[in-house]
Design a protein around this motif. Structure first.
Motif, PDB file in Angstrom:
ATOM      1  N   LYS A 261       0.959  -0.963  -0.356  1.00  0.00           N
ATOM      2  CA  LYS A 261       0.116  -0.084  -0.288  1.00  0.00           C
ATOM      3  C   LYS A 261       0.378   1.111   0.442  1.00  0.00           C
ATOM      4  N   ASP A 262       2.271   1.507   0.878  1.00  0.00           N
ATOM      5  CA  ASP A 262       2.770   2.505   0.733  1.00  0.00           C
ATOM      6  C   ASP A 262       4.058   2.669  -0.326  1.00  0.00           C
ATOM      7  N   ALA A 263       4.057   1.613  -0.195  1.00  0.00           N
ATOM      8  CA  ALA A 263       4.599   1.420  -2.467  1.00  0.00           C
ATOM      9  C   ALA A 263       3.719   1.973  -3.748  1.00  0.00           C
ATOM     10  N   GLY A 264       2.567   2.038  -2.934  1.00  0.00           N
ATOM     11  CA  GLY A 264       1.692   2.463  -4.053  1.00  0.00           C
ATOM     12  C   GLY A 264       1.675   1.444  -5.735  1.00  0.00           C
ATOM     13  N   ILE A 265       1.729  -0.321  -4.968  1.00  0.00           N
ATOM     14  CA  ILE A 265       1.582  -1.465  -5.409  1.00  0.00           C
ATOM     15  C   ILE A 265       0.596  -2.068  -5.325  1.00  0.00           C
ATOM     16  N   SER A 266       0.204  -3.745  -6.111  1.00  0.00           N
ATOM     17  CA  SER A 266      -0.658  -5.062  -5.100  1.00  0.00           C
ATOM     18  C   SER A 266       0.154  -5.725  -5.619  1.00  0.00           C
ATOM     19  N   PRO A 267      -0.666  -6.256  -4.599  1.00  0.00           N
ATOM     20  CA  PRO A 267       0.419  -7.334  -3.839  1.00  0.00           C
ATOM     21  C   PRO A 267       0.343  -8.873  -5.542  1.00  0.00           C
ATOM     22  N   ASN A 268      -0.252  -8.009  -5.764  1.00  0.00           N
ATOM     23  CA  ASN A 268      -0.327  -8.524  -7.365  1.00  0.00           C
ATOM     24  C   ASN A 268       0.727  -8.386  -7.919  1.00  0.00           C
ATOM     25  N   GLU A 269       1.508  -7.252  -8.097  1.00  0.00           N
ATOM     26  CA  GLU A 269       2.646  -6.895  -8.393  1.00  0.00           C
ATOM     27  C   GLU A 269       3.890  -6.797  -7.507  1.00  0.00           C
ATOM     28  N   GLY A 270       4.090  -7.612  -6.299  1.00  0.00           N
ATOM     29  CA  GLY A 270       5.080  -7.519  -5.699  1.00  0.00           C
ATOM     30  C   GLY A 270       5.536  -9.071  -5.867  1.00  0.00           C
ATOM     31  N   LEU A 271       4.077 -10.026  -7.266  1.00  0.00           N
ATOM     32  CA  LEU A 271       4.506 -11.046  -6.674  1.00  0.00           C
ATOM     33  C   LEU A 271       5.604 -11.944  -7.840  1.00  0.00           C
TER      34      LEU A 271
ATOM     35  N   THR B 292       9.627 -19.352  -9.248  1.00  0.00           N
ATOM     36  CA  THR B 292       8.726 -19.681  -8.384  1.00  0.00           C
ATOM     37  C   THR B 292       7.596 -20.325  -9.060  1.00  0.00           C
ATOM     38  N   ASP B 293       6.958 -21.290  -8.130  1.00  0.00           N
ATOM     39  CA  ASP B 293       5.370 -21.961  -8.753  1.00  0.00           C
ATOM     40  C   ASP B 293       4.192 -20.947  -8.077  1.00  0.00           C
ATOM     41  N   ALA B 294       4.023 -19.721  -8.691  1.00  0.00           N
ATOM     42  CA  ALA B 294       3.182 -18.556  -9.022  1.00  0.00           C
ATOM     43  C   ALA B 294       2.334 -19.211  -9.430  1.00  0.00           C
ATOM     44  N   GLU B 295       2.952 -18.942 -11.285  1.00  0.00           N
ATOM     45  CA  GLU B 295       1.260 -19.170 -12.156  1.00  0.00           C
ATOM     46  C   GLU B 295       0.837 -20.471 -12.239  1.00  0.00           C
ATOM     47  N   GLU B 296       1.694 -21.650 -11.880  1.00  0.00           N
ATOM     48  CA  GLU B 296       0.971 -23.235 -11.541  1.00  0.00           C
ATOM     49  C   GLU B 296      -0.179 -22.969 -10.959  1.00  0.00           C
ATOM     50  N   ARG B 297       0.422 -21.904  -9.885  1.00  0.00           N
ATOM     51  CA  ARG B 297      -0.667 -22.348  -8.620  1.00  0.00           C
ATOM     52  C   ARG B 297      -1.971 -21.159  -8.674  1.00  0.00           C
ATOM     53  N   GLY B 298      -1.622 -20.049  -9.996  1.00  0.00           N
ATOM     54  CA  GLY B 298      -3.134 -19.857 -10.228  1.00  0.00           C
ATOM     55  C   GLY B 298      -2.969 -18.615  -9.650  1.00  0.00           C
ATOM     56  N   LEU B 299      -1.979 -17.564  -8.492  1.00  0.00           N
ATOM     57  CA  LEU B 299      -1.772 -16.961  -8.303  1.00  0.00           C
ATOM     58  C   LEU B 299      -2.205 -15.779  -9.132  1.00  0.00           C
ATOM     59  N   THR B 300      -1.768 -15.947 -10.168  1.00  0.00           N
ATOM     60  CA  THR B 300      -1.618 -14.419 -11.359  1.00  0.00           C
ATOM     61  C   THR B 300      -2.485 -13.848 -11.300  1.00  0.00           C
TER      62      THR B 300
ATOM     63  N   ASN C  76       9.199 -17.279  -1.299  1.00  0.00           N
ATOM     64  CA  ASN C  76       9.614 -16.835  -2.535  1.00  0.00           C
ATOM     65  C   ASN C  76       9.015 -16.920  -2.706  1.00  0.00           C
ATOM     66  N   LEU C  77       7.779 -16.183  -2.243  1.00  0.00           N
ATOM     67  CA  LEU C  77       6.544 -15.872  -4.089  1.00  0.00           C
ATOM     68  C   LEU C  77       6.617 -14.607  -3.080  1.00  0.00           C
ATOM     69  N   ILE C  78       7.683 -13.996  -2.460  1.00  0.00           N
ATOM     70  CA  ILE C  78       8.051 -12.320  -2.755  1.00  0.00           C
ATOM     71  C   ILE C  78       8.614 -11.721  -3.310  1.00  0.00           C
ATOM     72  N   GLU C  79       8.450 -11.057  -4.287  1.00  0.00           N
ATOM     73  CA  GLU C  79       9.743  -9.973  -5.714  1.00  0.00           C
ATOM     74  C   GLU C  79      10.281  -9.253  -4.319  1.00  0.00           C
ATOM     75  N   ARG C  80      11.436  -9.205  -4.623  1.00  0.00           N
ATOM     76  CA  ARG C  80      12.858  -8.486  -3.439  1.00  0.00           C
ATOM     77  C   ARG C  80      13.494  -7.247  -4.518  1.00  0.00           C
ATOM     78  N   PRO C  81      14.273  -6.656  -4.293  1.00  0.00           N
ATOM     79  CA  PRO C  81      14.046  -6.158  -2.729  1.00  0.00           C
ATOM     80  C   PRO C  81      12.920  -5.355  -2.619  1.00  0.00           C
ATOM     81  N   ILE C  82      12.489  -4.828  -1.665  1.00  0.00           N
ATOM     82  CA  ILE C  82      11.544  -4.080  -0.609  1.00  0.00           C
ATOM     83  C   ILE C  82      12.271  -3.379   0.155  1.00  0.00           C
ATOM     84  N   VAL C  83      12.303  -1.990   0.136  1.00  0.00           N
ATOM     85  CA  VAL C  83      13.258  -0.822   1.085  1.00  0.00           C
ATOM     86  C   VAL C  83      12.008  -0.092   1.700  1.00  0.00           C
TER      87      VAL C  83
END
Length: 114
Positions: free
Chosen positions: A49-59, A64-72, A88-95
């Motif tokens: 929220k503070d970064a102005g992005i959605s959780p999906n943009e931080g995926l 990872t197996d995010a696509e296979e799990r239907g997370l997109t 492992n599903l968290i895109e990095r780095p976050i500051v």
């Protein structure tokens, strides 16, 4: 100024971002290796929220197996729950600083909040 970085030492972009932070004498750096100490879904929600992005943009998709799990196609709440359970599903780095939060890809984006 204090900067908190959610860091993966195996990630080149994360290491480069940390190097930028450590090179600045005005910055007190707190390093959180998020694979060892994962943030809660609530903390992730606040960061995105503070970064102005959605959780999906931080995926993280790569390596990872995010696509296979239907997370997109999942809701933000579902993505946050999956990230909290599997960091492992968290895109990095976050500051996070007093000036804001950024997903630092590329690493120079960190300069926006310093």
């Amino acid at each position: 100024m204090k900067a908190t970085i959610w860091h993966n030492p195996k990630c080149g972009t994360s290491r480069k971002t940390l190097a930028i932070l450590e090179s600045l004498s005005k910055v007190e750096v707190e390093v959180i290796e998020y694979l060892k100490s994962p943030p809660t879904a609530e903390k992730l929600a606040q960061l995105y929220k503070d970064a102005g992005i959605s959780p999906n943009e931080g995926l993280r998709l790569r390596g990872t197996d995010a696509e296979e799990r239907g997370l997109t196609q999942a809701t933000g709440t579902e993505v946050l729950a999956a990230m909290a359970a599997d960091p492992n599903l968290i895109e990095r780095p976050i500051v996070e600083t007093e000036k804001g939060v950024r997903l630092c890809r590329p690493q120079d984006i960190v300069l926006e909040i310093l």
